[in-house]
Design a protein around this motif. Structure first.
Motif, PDB file in Angstrom:
ATOM      1  N   HIS A 178      -4.871   1.980   2.921  1.00  0.00           N
ATOM      2  CA  HIS A 178      -4.276   1.063   2.000  1.00  0.00           C
ATOM      3  C   HIS A 178      -4.017  -0.069   2.814  1.00  0.00           C
ATOM      4  CE1 HIS A 178      -1.706   0.040  -1.645  1.00  0.00           C
ATOM      5  NE2 HIS A 178      -1.087  -0.687  -0.366  1.00  0.00           N
ATOM      6  N   HIS A 219      -5.690  -4.305   2.517  1.00  0.00           N
ATOM      7  CA  HIS A 219      -5.000  -5.543   2.123  1.00  0.00           C
ATOM      8  C   HIS A 219      -5.307  -6.475   3.378  1.00  0.00           C
ATOM      9  CE1 HIS A 219      -1.841  -4.663  -0.712  1.00  0.00           C
ATOM     10  NE2 HIS A 219      -1.443  -3.876  -0.004  1.00  0.00           N
ATOM     11  N   PHE A 249       3.276  -7.235  -2.164  1.00  0.00           N
ATOM     12  CA  PHE A 249       2.027  -8.016  -2.739  1.00  0.00           C
ATOM     13  C   PHE A 249       2.465  -7.618  -4.276  1.00  0.00           C
ATOM     14  CE2 PHE A 249       0.337  -6.665   1.137  1.00  0.00           C
ATOM     15  CZ  PHE A 249      -0.402  -8.156   1.632  1.00  0.00           C
ATOM     16  N   GLU A 292      -2.104  -4.753  -5.056  1.00  0.00           N
ATOM     17  CA  GLU A 292      -1.720  -3.279  -4.854  1.00  0.00           C
ATOM     18  C   GLU A 292      -2.927  -2.386  -5.306  1.00  0.00           C
ATOM     19  OE1 GLU A 292       0.592  -1.737  -2.845  1.00  0.00           O
ATOM     20  OE2 GLU A 292       0.548  -3.677  -2.313  1.00  0.00           O
ATOM     21  N   ALA A 350      -5.945  -2.741  -3.046  1.00  0.00           N
ATOM     22  CA  ALA A 350      -5.611  -1.889  -1.773  1.00  0.00           C
ATOM     23  C   ALA A 350      -5.796  -0.545  -2.221  1.00  0.00           C
ATOM     24  CB  ALA A 350      -4.337  -2.217  -1.318  1.00  0.00           C
ATOM     25  N   HIS A 358       5.141  -2.289  -1.482  1.00  0.00           N
ATOM     26  CA  HIS A 358       3.622  -2.057  -2.139  1.00  0.00           C
ATOM     27  C   HIS A 358       4.414  -1.513  -3.503  1.00  0.00           C
ATOM     28  CE1 HIS A 358       1.663  -2.630   1.517  1.00  0.00           C
ATOM     29  NE2 HIS A 358       2.656  -2.021   2.097  1.00  0.00           N
TER      30      HIS A 358
HETATM   31 ZN    ZN Z   1       0.056  -2.473  -0.639  1.00  0.00          ZN
END
Ligand code: ZN
Length: 484
Positions: free
Chosen positions: A147, A151, A204, A209, A212, A253
């Motif tokens: 993840h 990003h 973010f 999110e 990601a 996140h």
């Molecule tokens: Zn994230």
């Protein structure tokens, strides 16, 4: 003619050297990128980005150097090697269109208990020991790493900064202040966390999110990990939260909505390429279990903030806590020169700390917690404003509000002289993420040369607002500005 550098540092007449802590964050701007829906795995396009790949790298490297200086790295060769190997597998699986040649991915473990991980533009990643300890399998930890890598590969940090255009405004775990500033050399995105120690944020928006999660799932599958384990890890993280406290990772996140279902739906379209599991995870976990416990963010903070012989403060709980008794503002003042064009006098029992080149916070002992400062003043510079002070101030406050949904205006702007020039002051209310209590936030701004804006933000619990309102006013009256 002297050139203002707009670098604020906690140096001043005080000799107590508050260490700098680096925190980077970006705007919380919402994102308008529409997903392209196809009946196969989700495809992504890079968002508009005014930074070069090399700037991503530069910003990330500078921040990583600060992080390494401020946070205790685990420095256990075997653990680092394991993280490194998992990381390499994942990086090798980044789809070609997002594998930017200048990027350099590095992986470090911080000896910190809180469940967190973060990656910086251009590739440096830091994983808290607590994240590994919470993981049930290598694939779960790889899920978080995938993840984070997504990003970076999608350049979300600098893309968010691009959307922020003139200002990048972040906020630390819901605390009011991340004032942030674009436009310094190299276009660095700096974030003013009053207390960056252990609380690094690149928060973010939901769309990033979502991206990601889904690109992370694709990277996991291509690397040879079951992407469904990412969803499991998020569940593990949530279950670890306990009480009212969200692990830091969850606050930086945020769940874009239907997170698990979305990951599982994506996973159903992916074929796991082989098996990347190193088989080392249980060994690593046992190794960590045999070490002395990881440090809490608070312990880390104290390690740098506490002074010998200073017995005040002394809270030990983590996360949301009732406000600790904080010594009232001393009637004695102490003058600091946070930048060559600026002096400020604050109560003598407040100490400076700096989270970035552009922001310094002055707070009493106990007035700082891992989720933000509860008492004190933050002073900083926003660069490249419009020249319209009210508009720039409004934009700054809107930036705060995006990440502090309970931030509310209490009144309009009133004119107030600041450092001998016209300024604006407005009062807002908020609910402190650090204490869960109502707090009062006073924002004052004035114009600097080159359309930059000097801001002074005072934060205090609502129930102590009457005391601090006067203190903040006195502090503002001491400002001396000499940038022209
Ligand atoms: Zn994230």
């Amino acid at each position: 003619m002297t050139q203002p550098t707009f670098r604020l540092t906690p140096r001043g007449v005080s000799t107590s050297g508050a260490r700098l802590s680096a925190v980077i964050a970006t705007t919380i701007a919402s994102v308008a990128l529409a997903p392209i829906l196809v009946p196969a795995q989700t495809r992504f396009t890079l968002d508009r980005n005014k930074y070069t790949l090399e700037q991503d790298v530069k910003v990330g490297q500078e921040a990583a150097a600060e992080v390494s200086k401020e946070l205790p790295l685990l420095n256990d060769a075997r653990t680092e090697q394991w993280v490194e190997e998992v990381g390499r597998e994942l990086v090798a699986a980044i789809p070609a269109e997002f594998s930017h040649p200048p990027f350099r991915y590095t992986f470090d473990v911080i000896n910190q208990k809180e469940i967190n991980a973060f990656a910086l533009p251009g590739g440096p990643m830091f994983l808290n020991r607590g994240m590994i300890e919470a993981g049930m399998s290598e694939a779960e930890v790889a899920g978080v790493m995938g993840h984070e890598i997504a990003h970076v590969a999608l350049r979300h940090g600098t893309a968010q900064a691009t959307k922020g255009e003139r200002f990048q405004l972040g906020a630390l775990a819901g605390q009011v202040l991340g004032a942030v500033i674009g436009g310094t050399a190299g276009g660095i995105i700096a974030q003013g966390s009053q207390f960056g120690l252990g609380t690094y944020f690149m928060k973010f928006g939901r769309e990033y999110e979502r991206q990601a999660d889904l690109l992370g799932a694709q990277i996991l599958a291509r690397a040879g990990y079951d992407p469904r384990q990412m969803a499991n890890m998020f569940k593990t993280i949530e279950s670890e939260s306990g009480g009212s406290r969200q692990p830091e990772w969850m606050s930086s996140h945020p769940n874009p909505g239907n997170r698990y279902d979305a990951i599982l739906r994506e996973a159903a379209m992916l074929k796991v390429q082989g098996n990347a599991d190193s088989g080392d995870f249980s060994g690593i976990k046992a190794r960590l279990a045999g070490m002395s416990p990881a440090l809490t963010a608070e312990q880390i903070a104290k390690g740098t903030a506490s002074k010998p012989g200073n017995t005040s403060g002394g809270t030990t709980s983590g996360g949301t806590r009732p406000a600790v008794r904080v010594e009232p503002p001393s009637s004695q003042g102490r003058t600091y020169r946070p930048a060559n064009f600026l002096t400020i006098t604050v109560p003598a029992n407040w100490q400076p700390s700096s989270a970035s080149d552009n922001v310094v916070t002055y707070a009493p002992a106990g007035g700082m917690g891992e989720n933000g400062f509860t008492h004190g003043v933050q002073v900083g510079v926003l660069q490249n404003g419009t020249g319209d002070l009210q508009r720039d101030t409004e934009q700054m406050i809107q930036g705060f509000a995006r990440s502090n949904p309970r931030l509310q205006r209490q009144d309009g702007y009133r004119r107030e002289t600041l450092g001998g020039r016209t300024g604006l002051t407005t009062v807002l209310s908020n609910v402190s993420d650090a204490t869960g209590e109502a707090e009062s936030v006073t924002v004052s701004t004035t114009q600097l040369r080159g359309n930059s804006v000097l801001f002074v933000i005072g934060v205090a619990p609502q129930r102590e607002a009457s005391t601090y309102t006067n203190t903040f006013r006195r502090v503002r009256q001491t400002l001396q500005i000499s940038d022209r």
